[in-house]
Design an enzyme around this catalytic site. Structure first.
Site, PDB file in Angstrom:
ATOM      1  N   GLU A   1       0.928  -1.132  -0.001  1.00 41.16           N
ATOM      2  CA  GLU A   1       0.049  -0.114  -0.055  1.00 41.16           C
ATOM      3  C   GLU A   1       0.885   1.390  -0.095  1.00 41.16           C
ATOM      4  O   GLU A   1       0.714   2.112   0.550  1.00 41.16           O
ATOM      5  CB  GLU A   1      -0.944  -0.133   1.386  1.00 41.16           C
TER       6      GLU A   1
ATOM      7  N   GLU B   1      -6.772  -7.391  -1.853  1.00 41.12           N
ATOM      8  CA  GLU B   1      -7.609  -7.164  -0.732  1.00 41.12           C
ATOM      9  C   GLU B   1      -8.963  -6.877  -0.836  1.00 41.12           C
ATOM     10  O   GLU B   1      -9.395  -5.797  -1.536  1.00 41.12           O
ATOM     11  CB  GLU B   1      -7.096  -5.942   0.344  1.00 41.12           C
TER      12      GLU B   1
END
Length: 630
Positions: free
Chosen positions: A183, A267
């Protein structure tokens, strides 16, 4: 006990037989022509995230079998750097830390493995997976093109390569892909003070370090599609987090991957993270089932984050940050409203996903394993207790002009007691703006009040008489795991203490409270008195340690009911099973059956508030994770 043994033994036998079959074959995994190719044939990855660090190693096989029975073909896991190098240069890859054993078990169960080694993880885990001691390295700044930091990430990734490099699919293992950083596009968007070119240079260096550590399977990055500009890096497949719109996904991936896929949502959230003092989030079964079917029909690979959350045992839970609260500490439970519950049970969400997978996949989906045994303990007598402020006199503190941080004390987690003797009386407003994170305040052992970074409560009135001692018991509630504030993560009291705007300096004693082992607890409990004595009954709002013993004829999973308690931590047979806090929403603590023994067991409860003198505990068969008590 017999049932539990049979379940585990059956799993071991099944895994052993299957292992021989798998190891007899060699496989290949590549990204080519816009597809994931397994042995040269296009494959859709149906993955679920499970973190081995949040599950006792004795339960790994059961949880992986649950994942397989849900219809998935892959397991993804973070590797938390601080879980393996808690102290600089001291590596731990044994027992619950045996990552290679977890990966081999997944292979034995017929699952592919996706590895997410960071070095940054997030994951609502203490410091996002970074070791606390990095903050003591001169000139080091995390998540940056910083020579000191990159020197340590290189050591970590090389050590990881030594442990599990041989378990990549290129060498006969099940690891098919490895994530580079994590991320990072989100971090880039929050650290605009750093030039984009420097961010990109850092990201590329982490990718190179992975390759030099021996990771030769396909690498990937993981970000929101709108953050690919900062997070994607050349030579790694960009994958998306939380992207429901397939058209958006394909457009973003095409832009950064040569105009083609494969397309993966790395995710896919079937639940959500949870904080203390906030409602427990829940995501509907119908929503997750519908989105799963979209991915299945559109041939989009996905990874449920989380498929099974597990537990933040000990002091491993992290915290988020926002300006309103300052800190949002994460629960001990990492149930995540996931398809497989914290204790490994199937849920309605699990059943709905399994039903869909059975319709859409062309591989064998096994039957759902039975639940592990659950027990209830009706009464645990707490025979003895001791005032922490008395117990701490056995410990040696460090004197300094200002209170010392946890890091300066080389005391990573838990509690520090700050004390100062006053030779002249003083009264007014006590202000501790540098509190990290929660404190109870005492004068000569008498309670004054509470300070709490969660709601920015840094000030209380105080009256310190002549020749009296001020004591501030400070709890580290978990280092920030996400966002730009992750670089500001020292704990304790990190700025001057003020009374009536006057800085209180000189002769501070900072005393770490050790709670890492049974030896530590034994030292603190030395001199404990019977819990029903008048001296104990009359001592409320003072931090207390309670201890007791209980006998079991059989063991099994159970949930300790802490609803009538205040705030603190619990140790069962010397194992820290985590934090509790009366505000909820979590009111029970999961005790895995493998932490219990037939015969005598011990329990220690440290309650910081001690608003009610306690004499007993009990457990229940069903967890309580959604009961706010504000």
């Amino acid at each position: 006990m017999k049932i539990y043994k049979h379940v585990v033994l059956a799993g071991l036998l099944m895994g052993s037989a299957f292992s021989v079959h798998l190891q007899a074959q060699e496989h290949q995994f590549k990204i080519s022509d816009g597809n994931f190719l397994y042995d040269g044939k296009p494959v859709q990855i149906h993955s679920g995230e499970i973190h081995y660090a949040r599950i006792p190693h004795q339960y790994w096989r059961h949880r992986l079998q649950m994942l397989k029975a849900m219809g998935l073909n892959t397991v993804a896991t973070y590797v938390f750097w601080n879980f393996h190098e808690a102290k600089e240069g001291q590596w731990n890859f044994a027992g619950d830390h045996d990552l290679a054993a977890f990966v081999r078990t997944a292979q034995e169960e017929g699952l592919m493995v996706i590895l997410r080694p960071g070095p940054y993880a997030c994951a609502e885990w203490e410091f996002g997976g970074y070791p606390w001691w990095l903050q003591n390295i001169p000139g080091l700044e995390i998540r940056r093109d910083n020579a000191a930091f990159l020197n340590y990430t290189e050591k970590y990734l090389k050590r990881l390569g030594q442990e599990i490099g041989s378990l990549q699919i290129t060498k006969g293992g099940p690891i098919i892909m490895v994530q580079a950083e994590n991320e990072f596009g989100s971090y880039v968007s929050q650290r605009k003070d750093i030039p984009l070119e420097e961010h990109r240079a850092y990201n590329a260096k982490i990718k190179k370090q992975l390759e030099e550590a021996g990771f030769d399977v396909p690498l990937f990055t993981s970000d929101g599609t709108w953050l690919f500009e900062g997070g994607a890096t050349a030579g790694a497949l960009p994958t998306a987090n939380g992207e429901d719109n397939v058209d958006n996904l394909k457009k973003a991936v095409n832009q950064y991957h040569g105009g083609q896929g494969p397309y993966m949502v790395a995710e896919f959230y079937p639940g959500w993270l949870s904080h203390w003092a906030e409602p427990f989030p829940q995501v509907s079964v119908e929503k997750i089932a519908a989105q799963t079917e979209i991915y299945l029909k559109d041939k989009v690979s996905f990874n449920y984050y989380m498929a099974h959350g597990g537990t933040n045992f000990g002091f491993t839970s992290g915290a988020n940050y926002n300006k309103q609260h300052g800190i949002q500490p994460d629960l001990t439970s990492y149930d995540y409203d996931a398809p497989i519950s914290e204790a490994g049970w199937s849920t309605a969400k699990y059943d709905a996903i399994r039903e869909l997978m059975l319709k859409h996949v062309d591989y064998h989906v096994p039957e759902v394993p039975p639940r592990l045994p659950v027990i209830e303990i009706s009464n645990i007598s707490l025979a003895k207790s001791i005032n922490l402020l008395d117990a701490v006199t056995k410990l040696k503190g460090k004197e300094s002009d200002q209170p010392l941080t946890f890091e300066e004390l080389a005391h990573p987690f838990g509690y520090v007691i700050y004390s100062r003797q006053f030779n002249q009386p003083i009264q007014g407003n006590l202000v501790v703006e540098g509190l990290r994170d929660y404190a109870m305040v005492y004068v000569d052992g008498e309670p004054v009040g509470e300070l709490n970074r969660y709601d920015n409560s840094f000030e209380i009135p105080i009256d310190v008489p002549f020749n009296s001692t001020l004591q501030i018991v400070v709890e580290n509630m978990g280092r920030i795991n996400y966002g730009a504030e992750i670089i500001h993560n020292t704990k304790g009291i990190i700025s001057p203490v003020l009374i009536n705007d006057v800085e209180i300096s000189g002769s501070w004693i900072s005393t770490p409270v050790p709670m890492d082992s049974e030896t530590d607890l034994g030292l603190l409990l030395k001199g404990a008195k019977t819990s029903n004595t008048k001296a104990v009954r009359d001592t409320k709002n003072i931090p207390f340690l309670y201890t007791g013993e209980f006998n079991l004829s059989e063991v099994g999973d159970t949930f300790l009911d802490m609803e009538s308690w205040g705030k603190g931590v619990v140790f069962v047979n010397g194992i820290n099973i985590g934090r509790y806090w009366k505000v909820g929403p979590q009111q029970t603590l999961f005790i895995p059956g493998v932490y219990l023994r037939q015969g005598k067991n011990t329990i220690v409860v440290f309650d910081q508030m001690n608003q009610k003198v306690q004499t007993s505990l009990h457990t229940v068969k069903t967890p309580v994770l959604d009961a706010l008590n504000l």
